[in-house]
Design an enzyme around this catalytic site. Structure first.
Site, PDB file in Angstrom:
ATOM      1  N   ASN A   9       0.875  -1.164   0.000  1.00 41.82           N
ATOM      2  CA  ASN A   9       0.000   0.000   0.000  1.00 41.82           C
ATOM      3  C   ASN A   9       0.917   1.220   0.000  1.00 41.82           C
ATOM      4  O   ASN A   9       1.484   1.566   1.020  1.00 41.82           O
ATOM      5  CB  ASN A   9      -0.891  -0.012   1.253  1.00 41.82           C
ATOM      6  CG  ASN A   9      -1.678   1.274   1.410  1.00 41.82           C
ATOM      7  OD1 ASN A   9      -1.772   2.069   0.488  1.00 41.82           O
ATOM      8  ND2 ASN A   9      -2.250   1.486   2.595  1.00 41.82           N
ATOM      9  N   LYS A  11       0.198   4.290  -0.353  1.00 42.25           N
ATOM     10  CA  LYS A  11      -0.385   5.521   0.203  1.00 42.25           C
ATOM     11  C   LYS A  11      -0.078   6.691  -0.739  1.00 42.25           C
ATOM     12  O   LYS A  11      -0.084   6.502  -1.945  1.00 42.25           O
ATOM     13  CB  LYS A  11       0.132   5.744   1.625  1.00 42.25           C
ATOM     14  CG  LYS A  11      -0.026   4.478   2.478  1.00 42.25           C
ATOM     15  CD  LYS A  11       0.189   4.688   3.932  1.00 42.25           C
ATOM     16  CE  LYS A  11      -0.020   3.360   4.659  1.00 42.25           C
ATOM     17  NZ  LYS A  11       0.017   3.501   6.103  1.00 42.25           N
ATOM     18  N   GLU A  97      -6.775   5.115   7.356  1.00 40.38           N
ATOM     19  CA  GLU A  97      -6.512   6.530   7.057  1.00 40.38           C
ATOM     20  C   GLU A  97      -7.696   7.158   6.327  1.00 40.38           C
ATOM     21  O   GLU A  97      -7.985   8.346   6.501  1.00 40.38           O
ATOM     22  CB  GLU A  97      -5.209   6.659   6.248  1.00 40.38           C
ATOM     23  CG  GLU A  97      -3.998   6.411   7.148  1.00 40.38           C
ATOM     24  CD  GLU A  97      -2.803   5.800   6.441  1.00 40.38           C
ATOM     25  OE1 GLU A  97      -2.726   5.865   5.198  1.00 40.38           O
ATOM     26  OE2 GLU A  97      -1.935   5.239   7.142  1.00 40.38           O
ATOM     27  N   GLU A 167      -5.981  -4.711  10.286  1.00 38.13           N
ATOM     28  CA  GLU A 167      -4.969  -3.706  10.563  1.00 38.13           C
ATOM     29  C   GLU A 167      -5.289  -2.975  11.866  1.00 38.13           C
ATOM     30  O   GLU A 167      -6.079  -2.021  11.873  1.00 38.13           O
ATOM     31  CB  GLU A 167      -4.905  -2.688   9.424  1.00 38.13           C
ATOM     32  CG  GLU A 167      -4.532  -3.298   8.089  1.00 38.13           C
ATOM     33  CD  GLU A 167      -3.833  -2.297   7.178  1.00 38.13           C
ATOM     34  OE1 GLU A 167      -2.722  -2.599   6.756  1.00 38.13           O
ATOM     35  OE2 GLU A 167      -4.390  -1.226   6.929  1.00 38.13           O
ATOM     36  N   GLY A 173       1.993   2.397  10.693  1.00 36.98           N
ATOM     37  CA  GLY A 173       2.960   3.477  10.542  1.00 36.98           C
ATOM     38  C   GLY A 173       3.608   3.911  11.838  1.00 36.98           C
ATOM     39  O   GLY A 173       4.267   4.949  11.895  1.00 36.98           O
ATOM     40  N   SER A 213       2.871  -2.067  10.307  1.00 35.01           N
ATOM     41  CA  SER A 213       4.316  -2.165  10.554  1.00 35.01           C
ATOM     42  C   SER A 213       4.878  -3.557  10.278  1.00 35.01           C
ATOM     43  O   SER A 213       5.823  -3.986  10.934  1.00 35.01           O
ATOM     44  CB  SER A 213       4.660  -1.697  11.974  1.00 35.01           C
ATOM     45  OG  SER A 213       4.269  -0.346  12.156  1.00 35.01           O
TER      46      SER A 213
HETATM   47  P1  PGA Z   1       2.564   0.324   7.595  1.00 32.89           P
HETATM   48  O1  PGA Z   1       1.148   0.561   6.885  1.00 32.89           O
HETATM   49  O2  PGA Z   1       3.093  -0.986   7.078  1.00 32.89           O
HETATM   50  O3  PGA Z   1       3.413   1.488   7.171  1.00 32.89           O
HETATM   51  O4  PGA Z   1       2.323   0.293   9.065  1.00 32.89           O
HETATM   52  C1  PGA Z   1       0.277  -0.508   6.712  1.00 32.89           C
HETATM   53  C2  PGA Z   1      -0.993   0.002   6.091  1.00 32.89           C
HETATM   54  O5  PGA Z   1      -1.395   1.125   6.402  1.00 32.89           O
HETATM   55  O6  PGA Z   1      -1.626  -0.693   5.280  1.00 32.89           O
END
Ligand code: PGA
Length: 251
Positions: A9, A11, A97, A167, A173, A213
């Protein structure tokens, strides 16, 4: 036997030219590693270039959101037909998000998921508890409720094109990862909820990813858990080396 799905992802990262360079570099690193399906979900404007760069490879391209109406006065939104025409096969729906910053609710997640499935896209439906909910001991209730609301009215046949990404919001993040045991347990709760809604066979077949993460260091342990069928990966999907290591762990 469920096949792992490792999905990046991106983003709001990577321009089209950066996307092309990334995929060109990634493709030989993951070639032939077909023990998992490999997906990159990228910003709308990158999809066409990414899909072109991924042609002839084992990398599939997805979007990060989609609108539920087919067309019309929805300034700034993108339809399923638009996504398909530029080469998207997957779409992330209901990322935390989106829920946090853009007013997404279980109702709109459900509408978007139905539209995506009707168009023949594979939907990666995201859900998970916030920190306060985990501390209050209501994680199981929260993810069960989200699963029911997000999938309301979706047929067993359409469910075959749904991937659920568990998640925990506190892990996204933040560098905080759910322990493999926590990930396994909560993915198990989601699977039980699917069993209650659709039966044991559907529950055995549905792909449930962990996200939050996940990286090259912890992927192997997380993916080793029975109920964890892959990963939705943010930060670590922006680095060829780290993402390749995660694909290796799934293989
Ligand atoms: P991250 O994001 O691996 O940076 O924690 C995961 C996600 O938001 O799908």
């Amino acid at each position: 036997m469920r096949k792992y799905v490792i999905a990046g992802n991106w983003k709001m990262n990577m321009t089209p030219s950066e996307a092309k360079a990334f995929i060109t570099e990634l493709a030989p690193c993951v070639a032939g590693k077909d023990g998992c399906d490999i997906v990159l979900c990228v910003p709308y404007v990158d999809i066409y270039v990414a899909a072109e760069a991924a042609k002839g490879t084992n990398i599939h391209i997805g979007a990060e959101n989609v609108h539920y109406e087919a067309k019309g006065a929805y300034t700034g939104e993108v339809s399923t037909a638009m996504l398909k025409e530029v080469g998207a096969e997957y779409v992330i729906i209901g990322h935390s998000e989106r829920r946090q910053y853009f007013g997404e609710t279980d109702t709109t997640v459900n509408l978007r998921t139905k539209a995506a499935l009707a168009a023949g896209l594979k939907a990666i439906v995201c859900l998970g508890e916030v920190k306060e909910e985990r501390l209050a001991g209501i994680t199981d209730e929260v993810v069960a409720m989200q699963t029911k609301l997000d999938l309301a009215g979706i047929s067993a046949e359409d469910l075959k094109n749904v991937i659920i990404a568990y998640e925990p919001v506190w892990a996204i993040g933040t560098g905080l990862t759910a322990t493999p045991e926590q990930a396994d347990e909560t993915c198990g709760v989601i699977r039980k909820t699917i069993a209650a809604l659709y039966g044991e066979k559907a529950a055995e077949e549905i792909i449930i990813q962990y996200g939050g993460s996940m990286n090259d260091k912890n992927a192997k342990e997380l993916l080793g858990k029975e109920n964890v069928d892959g990963g939705l990966i943010g930060g670590a999907s922006l680095k060829v080396d780290a993402f390749t290591t995660i694909v290796d762990a799934a293989n």
